[in-house]
Every structure is written in C-alpha cells, then in structure tokens.
Write a protein that holds these residues in place. Structure first.
Motif, PDB file in Angstrom:
ATOM      1  N   LYS A 132       0.903  -1.228   0.020  1.00 17.51           N
ATOM      2  CA  LYS A 132      -0.057   0.039   0.048  1.00 17.51           C
ATOM      3  C   LYS A 132       0.919   1.248   0.024  1.00 17.51           C
ATOM      4  O   LYS A 132       1.716   1.348   0.920  1.00 17.51           O
ATOM      5  N   PRO A 133       0.620   2.264  -1.076  1.00 17.77           N
ATOM      6  CA  PRO A 133       1.648   3.397  -1.124  1.00 17.77           C
ATOM      7  C   PRO A 133       1.122   4.365   0.105  1.00 17.77           C
ATOM      8  O   PRO A 133       0.075   4.253   0.700  1.00 17.77           O
ATOM      9  N   GLN A 134       2.038   5.182   0.177  1.00 24.87           N
ATOM     10  CA  GLN A 134       1.614   6.576   1.508  1.00 24.87           C
ATOM     11  C   GLN A 134       1.612   7.717   0.545  1.00 24.87           C
ATOM     12  O   GLN A 134       2.209   7.626  -0.607  1.00 24.87           O
ATOM     13  N   MET A 135       0.746   8.621   1.185  1.00 28.68           N
ATOM     14  CA  MET A 135       0.622   9.867   0.408  1.00 28.68           C
ATOM     15  C   MET A 135       1.549  10.812   1.040  1.00 28.68           C
ATOM     16  O   MET A 135       1.570  10.973   2.321  1.00 28.68           O
ATOM     17  N   GLU A 136       2.517  11.412   0.172  1.00 32.96           N
ATOM     18  CA  GLU A 136       3.480  12.228   0.768  1.00 32.96           C
ATOM     19  C   GLU A 136       3.287  13.653  -0.008  1.00 32.96           C
ATOM     20  O   GLU A 136       3.525  13.936  -1.152  1.00 32.96           O
TER      21      GLU A 136
END
Length: 153
Positions: free
Chosen positions: A84-88
């Motif tokens: 799952k990607p992270q929002m940065e």
C-alpha cells in the motif's frame, strides 16, 4: 506548472547527481519452485533516507510509476503485488504524491508449468523507477533483477 518545476529540478542536476543509485534490490536466495504449482517470491527494496519512488499507481499521469516486469522463463508471472503506498507532500507538487519510501517488498506470483524442466534456472526481470526527494527527481532508472531458482517435480 508542476511539470515545469519537476523538469527544471531535473535539468539542474549534474551528471554525477543523476547517476546516483538510491534504491537497492535484494532477491531471495535458495528459491525452490515446484513444477505444476504456484509460488510467491518477494524482492526486498530499500530506498536511501530522504528519497521516495512513485507508487505503481502514481498521483499524476506524467509521473513515472514503479514497474517490475519479468522476461519469459521457466515460470510465468501471474501477478505482481505492490504494498500500500503512502501519500506524501513534497515542495514541487500542490497535491500529495502516492509513493513508497524506506524498505518495502514486491511480491511476484509465479505459475510453474507442469512441463517445466527440473533443475537450476534463472528468472530475469527489470525494475523501472524514478527516485525523488522533496525538491528534485533523479534520472529514471532501469535495474536488472536476476534470481536463481531450482525447479523440482
């Protein structure tokens, strides 16, 4: 505007900076694949602190996604599973980006044909990515990935 800022930061890099490799990939050792079965194989990736790569589903169309592809070989790729990607939030974008940072794994599900020849073999792939920090992006890269496997009946 966002695209121009990204290209400007890319253009300002010296050749030495664009050749910096900030991502390492570790393939598993001692992988045994059974003919006629499905197997999951994990690659371990590690990014240098302060850097990220776009996820496989980047936030904007112009961003280069993380891609793992495998050449035809003794096993057929059924799927590549990304974490799952992270929002940065980064300085060059008004919107948060979908990214991977730090250490993470990519899992490939392989199907080994029942007719696969037993014995040692290799799975060869390519990892495409573009590493960035909060102010600039490095040159996109393609890393070769090689994994020794043993096919058994």
């Amino acid at each position: 505007m966002l695209l121009a800022a990204c290209w400007l930061s890319f253009a300002l890099l010296s050749p030495a900076q664009t050749d910096t490799n900030v991502l390492s990939v570790t393939a598993p050792v001692g992988v045994v694949l059974k003919a006629g079965a499905t197997a999951e194989v994990k690659l371990k990736l590690a990014l240098r602190a302060g850097y990220h790569v776009n996820s496989n589903t980047p936030s904007d169309k112009y961003l280069i996604p993380l891609r793992l592809t495998w050449n035809p070989g003794p096993a057929q790729v059924e799927d590549v599973v990304f974490p799952k990607p992270q929002m940065e939030k980064v300085a060059f974008s008004p919107n948060p980006l979908s990214v991977f940072t730090g250490q993470f794994e990519l899992t490939t599900r392989f199907k080994v044909p029942a007719t696969a020849a037993p014995g040692p073999s290799a799975l060869i792939g390519k990892l495409r990515y573009q590493a960035c920090n909060d102010r600039m992006c490095l040159t996109p890269k393609n890393l070769d990935v090689a994994m020794q496997v043993d096919i058994v009946r």
